[in-house]
Design a protein around this motif. Structure first.
Motif, short mmCIF file in Angstrom:
data_model
loop_
_atom_site.label_atom_id
_atom_site.label_comp_id
_atom_site.label_asym_id
_atom_site.label_seq_id
_atom_site.Cartn_x
_atom_site.Cartn_y
_atom_site.Cartn_z
N PRO A 246 0.79 -1.24 0.00
CA PRO A 246 0.00 0.00 0.00
C PRO A 246 0.82 1.29 0.00
O PRO A 246 0.37 2.30 -0.55
CB PRO A 246 -0.84 -0.12 1.28
N GLY A 247 2.02 1.28 0.52
CA GLY A 247 2.83 2.48 0.55
C GLY A 247 3.59 2.77 -0.74
O GLY A 247 4.24 3.81 -0.86
N ASP A 248 3.51 1.88 -1.71
CA ASP A 248 4.25 2.02 -2.96
C ASP A 248 3.26 2.10 -4.12
O ASP A 248 2.64 1.11 -4.50
CB ASP A 248 5.19 0.82 -3.12
N GLN A 249 3.13 3.29 -4.70
CA GLN A 249 2.14 3.51 -5.75
C GLN A 249 2.36 2.59 -6.95
O GLN A 249 1.40 2.06 -7.53
CB GLN A 249 2.13 4.97 -6.19
N MET A 250 3.60 2.39 -7.36
CA MET A 250 3.87 1.53 -8.51
C MET A 250 3.45 0.09 -8.23
O MET A 250 2.84 -0.57 -9.08
CB MET A 250 5.36 1.58 -8.89
N GLN A 251 3.79 -0.41 -7.04
CA GLN A 251 3.39 -1.78 -6.70
C GLN A 251 1.87 -1.91 -6.61
O GLN A 251 1.30 -2.94 -7.01
CB GLN A 251 4.06 -2.24 -5.40
N MET A 252 1.20 -0.89 -6.11
CA MET A 252 -0.26 -0.94 -6.04
C MET A 252 -0.87 -0.90 -7.44
O MET A 252 -1.90 -1.54 -7.69
CB MET A 252 -0.81 0.19 -5.16
N THR A 253 -0.24 -0.19 -8.37
CA THR A 253 -0.71 -0.21 -9.76
C THR A 253 -0.56 -1.62 -10.33
O THR A 253 -1.47 -2.12 -11.00
CB THR A 253 0.08 0.81 -10.61
N MET A 254 0.56 -2.26 -10.05
CA MET A 254 0.78 -3.64 -10.50
C MET A 254 -0.24 -4.59 -9.84
O MET A 254 -0.76 -5.49 -10.48
CB MET A 254 2.21 -4.10 -10.19
N PHE A 255 -0.51 -4.37 -8.56
CA PHE A 255 -1.50 -5.17 -7.85
C PHE A 255 -2.87 -5.04 -8.52
O PHE A 255 -3.54 -6.05 -8.80
CB PHE A 255 -1.57 -4.75 -6.38
N LEU A 256 -3.28 -3.82 -8.80
CA LEU A 256 -4.58 -3.59 -9.43
C LEU A 256 -4.63 -4.15 -10.84
O LEU A 256 -5.68 -4.64 -11.29
CB LEU A 256 -4.93 -2.10 -9.41
N LYS A 257 -3.50 -4.12 -11.55
CA LYS A 257 -3.42 -4.75 -12.88
C LYS A 257 -3.69 -6.25 -12.75
O LYS A 257 -4.46 -6.82 -13.52
CB LYS A 257 -2.04 -4.52 -13.51
N ASN A 258 -3.09 -6.87 -11.74
CA ASN A 258 -3.32 -8.30 -11.53
C ASN A 258 -4.77 -8.60 -11.17
O ASN A 258 -5.34 -9.59 -11.63
CB ASN A 258 -2.38 -8.84 -10.45
N ILE A 259 -5.39 -7.73 -10.38
CA ILE A 259 -6.79 -7.91 -10.01
C ILE A 259 -7.66 -7.78 -11.27
O ILE A 259 -8.59 -8.57 -11.49
CB ILE A 259 -7.22 -6.89 -8.94
#
Length: 136
Positions: free
Chosen positions: A92-105
């Motif tokens: 949650p603290g890393d915008q790029m990783q959260m973008t990747m997470f949402l891409k996977n979702i």
């Protein structure tokens, strides 16, 4: 009533686009299997599963592209997308990783939709009689 051309071609395009993603990802991992195994281990997944994951990506992606065992392949790749998103990208603290997470979702949703809709008429499943004709 036969399937509309839009639905038939749309499911084919969806299978190709969703399948190519995994085929390319799996082939890319072949260049450094040990590095990929280490990355898996960093997320708590045993490194010994590197080869099965690579094979899932390549074979599952190819299965989608040609429309073979489409529903099963879509479910497997959808679960894989969800699991890898949670294990490796939910930060949650890393915008790029959260973008990747949402891409996977989002990919999980696409694979789920394909599993529900089925392969479409232009598929090996249909040719081999394993899928009922799609209805408009």
């Amino acid at each position: 009533m036969s399937t509309s051309m839009t639905q038939t071609s749309g499911l084919l395009v969806a299978r190709i686009l969703l399948g190519v993603l995994f085929v390319m990802a799996g082939i890319g991992k072949l260049g450094d299997v040990q590095g990929f195994a280490g990355y898996m281990a960093s997320g708590g997944v045993p490194a010994i599963l590197a080869w099965p994951v690579i094979l899932l990506e390549i074979i599952g992606g190819l299965a989608l592209i040609v429309g073979f065992q489409t529903r099963l392949a879509a479910l497997a790749l959808g679960l894989f997308s969800l699991a890898s998103g949670v294990l490796y990208h939910y930060v949650p603290g890393d915008q790029m990783q959260m973008t990747m997470f949402l891409k996977n979702i989002a990919l999980t949703g696409g694979y789920l939709a394909l599993a529900i809709a089925g392969p479409g008429d232009w598929s090996l499943d249909r040719v081999m009689g394993g899928a009922a004709p799609q209805r408009a």
